[in-house]
Design a protein around this motif. Structure first.
Motif, PDB file in Angstrom:
ATOM      1  N   ASP A 125       0.772  -0.983  -0.059  1.00 43.05           N
ATOM      2  CA  ASP A 125       0.047  -0.155   0.073  1.00 43.05           C
ATOM      3  C   ASP A 125       1.050   1.079   0.062  1.00 43.05           C
ATOM      4  N   LYS A 126       0.159   2.460   0.122  1.00 39.66           N
ATOM      5  CA  LYS A 126       0.856   3.685  -0.006  1.00 39.66           C
ATOM      6  C   LYS A 126       2.048   3.731   1.125  1.00 39.66           C
ATOM      7  N   LYS A 127       1.818   3.033   2.265  1.00 33.04           N
ATOM      8  CA  LYS A 127       2.922   3.107   3.304  1.00 33.04           C
ATOM      9  C   LYS A 127       3.770   2.057   3.078  1.00 33.04           C
ATOM     10  N   GLY A 128       3.726   1.257   1.966  1.00 34.86           N
ATOM     11  CA  GLY A 128       4.758   0.079   1.928  1.00 34.86           C
ATOM     12  C   GLY A 128       4.492  -1.185   2.621  1.00 34.86           C
ATOM     13  N   GLN A 129       3.208  -1.227   3.029  1.00 35.11           N
ATOM     14  CA  GLN A 129       2.742  -2.528   3.921  1.00 35.11           C
ATOM     15  C   GLN A 129       1.821  -3.459   3.199  1.00 35.11           C
ATOM     16  N   THR A 130       2.151  -4.861   3.487  1.00 36.64           N
ATOM     17  CA  THR A 130       1.312  -5.797   2.902  1.00 36.64           C
ATOM     18  C   THR A 130       0.834  -6.813   4.090  1.00 36.64           C
ATOM     19  N   LEU A 131       0.018  -7.657   3.762  1.00 37.39           N
ATOM     20  CA  LEU A 131      -0.677  -8.423   4.738  1.00 37.39           C
ATOM     21  C   LEU A 131       0.069  -9.805   4.641  1.00 37.39           C
ATOM     22  N   ILE A 132       0.820  -9.833   3.546  1.00 39.50           N
ATOM     23  CA  ILE A 132       1.677 -11.165   3.792  1.00 39.50           C
ATOM     24  C   ILE A 132       3.165 -10.809   3.503  1.00 39.50           C
ATOM     25  N   ILE A 133       4.065 -11.464   3.688  1.00 39.54           N
ATOM     26  CA  ILE A 133       5.649 -11.449   3.497  1.00 39.54           C
ATOM     27  C   ILE A 133       5.776 -11.604   2.085  1.00 39.54           C
ATOM     28  N   ASN A 134       6.119 -10.637   1.342  1.00 42.92           N
ATOM     29  CA  ASN A 134       6.340 -10.933  -0.148  1.00 42.92           C
ATOM     30  C   ASN A 134       7.678 -11.695  -0.252  1.00 42.92           C
ATOM     31  N   PRO A 135       7.784 -12.589  -1.089  1.00 45.08           N
ATOM     32  CA  PRO A 135       9.316 -13.207  -1.538  1.00 45.08           C
ATOM     33  C   PRO A 135      10.289 -11.879  -2.057  1.00 45.08           C
ATOM     34  N   LYS A 136      11.441 -12.050  -1.862  1.00 43.96           N
ATOM     35  CA  LYS A 136      12.346 -11.168  -2.244  1.00 43.96           C
ATOM     36  C   LYS A 136      12.557 -11.265  -3.820  1.00 43.96           C
ATOM     37  N   LEU A 137      12.727  -9.870  -4.398  1.00 49.43           N
ATOM     38  CA  LEU A 137      12.749  -9.749  -5.952  1.00 49.43           C
ATOM     39  C   LEU A 137      14.208 -10.730  -6.487  1.00 49.43           C
ATOM     40  N   ASP A 138      15.071 -10.732  -5.565  1.00 44.47           N
ATOM     41  CA  ASP A 138      16.161 -11.687  -6.163  1.00 44.47           C
ATOM     42  C   ASP A 138      15.746 -13.338  -6.430  1.00 44.47           C
ATOM     43  N   SER A 139      14.815 -13.603  -5.458  1.00 42.50           N
ATOM     44  CA  SER A 139      14.410 -15.092  -5.345  1.00 42.50           C
ATOM     45  C   SER A 139      13.391 -15.292  -6.363  1.00 42.50           C
ATOM     46  N   ILE A 140      12.813 -14.288  -6.944  1.00 43.61           N
ATOM     47  CA  ILE A 140      11.721 -14.467  -8.069  1.00 43.61           C
ATOM     48  C   ILE A 140      12.368 -14.545  -9.403  1.00 43.61           C
ATOM     49  N   LEU A 141      13.403 -13.442  -9.572  1.00 43.59           N
ATOM     50  CA  LEU A 141      14.037 -13.474 -10.915  1.00 43.59           C
ATOM     51  C   LEU A 141      15.358 -14.195 -11.087  1.00 43.59           C
ATOM     52  N   ASN A 142      16.089 -14.123 -10.107  1.00 42.16           N
ATOM     53  CA  ASN A 142      17.291 -14.675 -10.320  1.00 42.16           C
ATOM     54  C   ASN A 142      17.753 -16.143 -10.102  1.00 42.16           C
ATOM     55  N   VAL A 143      16.601 -17.128 -10.284  1.00 41.35           N
ATOM     56  CA  VAL A 143      16.819 -18.521  -9.969  1.00 41.35           C
ATOM     57  C   VAL A 143      16.328 -19.031 -11.171  1.00 41.35           C
ATOM     58  N   ASP A 144      16.651 -20.704 -11.524  1.00 39.74           N
ATOM     59  CA  ASP A 144      16.131 -21.043 -12.648  1.00 39.74           C
ATOM     60  C   ASP A 144      14.527 -21.473 -12.580  1.00 39.74           C
ATOM     61  N   GLN A 145      13.645 -21.583 -13.319  1.00 35.97           N
ATOM     62  CA  GLN A 145      12.340 -21.998 -13.250  1.00 35.97           C
ATOM     63  C   GLN A 145      12.110 -23.106 -12.244  1.00 35.97           C
ATOM     64  N   ALA A 146      12.874 -24.170 -12.185  1.00 38.18           N
ATOM     65  CA  ALA A 146      12.581 -25.312 -11.443  1.00 38.18           C
ATOM     66  C   ALA A 146      12.829 -24.762  -9.909  1.00 38.18           C
ATOM     67  N   THR A 147      13.758 -23.907  -9.610  1.00 35.42           N
ATOM     68  CA  THR A 147      13.858 -23.286  -8.102  1.00 35.42           C
ATOM     69  C   THR A 147      12.833 -22.674  -7.825  1.00 35.42           C
ATOM     70  N   PHE A 148      12.442 -21.646  -8.613  1.00 31.60           N
ATOM     71  CA  PHE A 148      11.330 -20.769  -8.653  1.00 31.60           C
ATOM     72  C   PHE A 148      10.026 -21.408  -8.370  1.00 31.60           C
ATOM     73  N   LEU A 149       9.657 -22.494  -9.062  1.00 33.78           N
ATOM     74  CA  LEU A 149       8.378 -23.156  -8.798  1.00 33.78           C
ATOM     75  C   LEU A 149       8.455 -24.053  -7.600  1.00 33.78           C
ATOM     76  N   THR A 150       9.624 -24.586  -6.804  1.00 34.08           N
ATOM     77  CA  THR A 150       9.461 -25.599  -5.979  1.00 34.08           C
ATOM     78  C   THR A 150       9.657 -24.663  -4.691  1.00 34.08           C
ATOM     79  N   ALA A 151      10.863 -23.666  -4.858  1.00 33.87           N
ATOM     80  CA  ALA A 151      10.943 -22.834  -3.620  1.00 33.87           C
ATOM     81  C   ALA A 151      10.168 -21.768  -3.325  1.00 33.87           C
TER      82      ALA A 151
END
Length: 324
Positions: A237-263
């Protein structure tokens, strides 16, 4: 008297042999005559570096022959005339002969860049903060960076500073890690930044750390939307808050597809494959309805190649575009 005559004959033979070795570099690299036929009439001036001159620069005979092969791919734009200065510039930059060979074979177009232009481009990259070590690694990874004009690099740098509000050091890191950004369409580049900044709620520092500019917009959107629709990612939201803990961008983009899907996504490859197909159809529909992203390069004024880099940078705030 006979001794004197013999000495003169030996001297004549030595001079003739030396002249022959200069005219025929294949005598120094015997395999050259086998690999190359320099289809030039003897009376034409030689504009290419000779095999002997390449050997004198530190290349082996085999490497010198491969340079000729690489040079033969760009017989235009004064490539032969620029070859020696290009090779010399790379050696001065700190590359050994084997690395120079690899760089020029990866990007033979380097031979078409004039000596003055090549030096200006190297100097400009240094001004942007790419010091020794970082500069060599960038050129080794993406030698095409030295074929890009100063104007093009300056436009991209100004865009990153003024529209995306990256700091000078962050821009340096982006160029070092993702040099291909200098040839990316600015409209697509802006949309990629907007998407990560507004839709994903990611700030500039994390973008740089995660090297987002190595990824395509489709790769970023597909993984993000997949997590979002599975309830694993929320836009802050505008204050930078979420109801859940989002995964880090690095763990979303900088891993192969298999790791992204399982982890991260906790999903199967089949689920993700179906989702990708659905998203591709959805995006195609959006493009037909709204059109493609425009390239906003007209905001920048023309700059000559010999102009000094403007280090001040703009301070204009980044404005969010209205959604259609």
């Amino acid at each position: 008297m006979e001794t004197l005559v013999a000495a003169r004959q030996v001297l004549r033979w030595t001079v003739r042999a030396a002249a022959c070795s200069v005219r025929r570099p294949e005598l120094l690299c015997p395999s050259a005559s086998r690999s190359f036929s320099l289809d030039r009439a003897p009376e034409k001036p030689v504009t290419e570096p000779s095999l002997q001159s390449l050997v004198d620069m530190g290349f082996t005979c085999t490497q010198a022959e491969r340079i000729y092969e690489s040079l033969s791919k760009v017989r235009r734009g004064g490539a032969a005339k620029n070859a020696t200065s290009t090779l010399t510039a790379l050696i001065v930059l700190g590359f050994n002969p084997a690395s120079v060979l690899k760089v020029t074979e990866t990007c033979p177009q380097l031979y078409t860049v004039r000596e003055a232009q090549l030096q200006q481009r190297i100097d400009n990259l240094r001004k942007l903060g790419l010091v020794e070590g970082s500069l060599q690694r960038m050129v080794a990874h993406y030698p095409q960076i030295l074929t890009v004009t100063l104007k093009t690099v300056k436009i991209v740098v100004a865009f990153l500073r003024e529209k995306c509000l990256f700091t000078s050091q962050q821009v340096t890191n982006i160029l070092r890690d993702s040099p291909a950004i200098v040839l990316e369409d600015l409209g697509q580049l802006e949309y990629k930044f907007q998407y990560v900044y507004f839709r994903m709620g990611i700030k500039q520092a994390e973008m740089v750390k995660s090297k987002i500019f190595r990824c395509t917009l489709d790769e970023i959107r597909c993984r993000h939307c997949f997590l979002e629709r599975r309830g694993l990612y929320q836009t802050p939201d505008k204050k930078g808050q979420t109801l859940i803990i989002n995964p880090k961008l690095d763990s979303i983009l900088n891993v192969d597809q298999a790791t992204f899907l399982t982890a991260v996504a906790k999903a199967s490859a089949e689920e993700y494959e179906i989702f990708q197909r659905l998203m591709a159809r959805e995006w195609q529909g959006e493009e037909k309805e709204y059109g493609t992203v425009d390239n906003d390069t007209d905001d920048y004024t023309e700059e000559e190649e010999n102009e000094e880099e403007d280090e001040t940078g703009g301070k204009a705030a980044y404005r969010k575009r209205k959604k259609k």
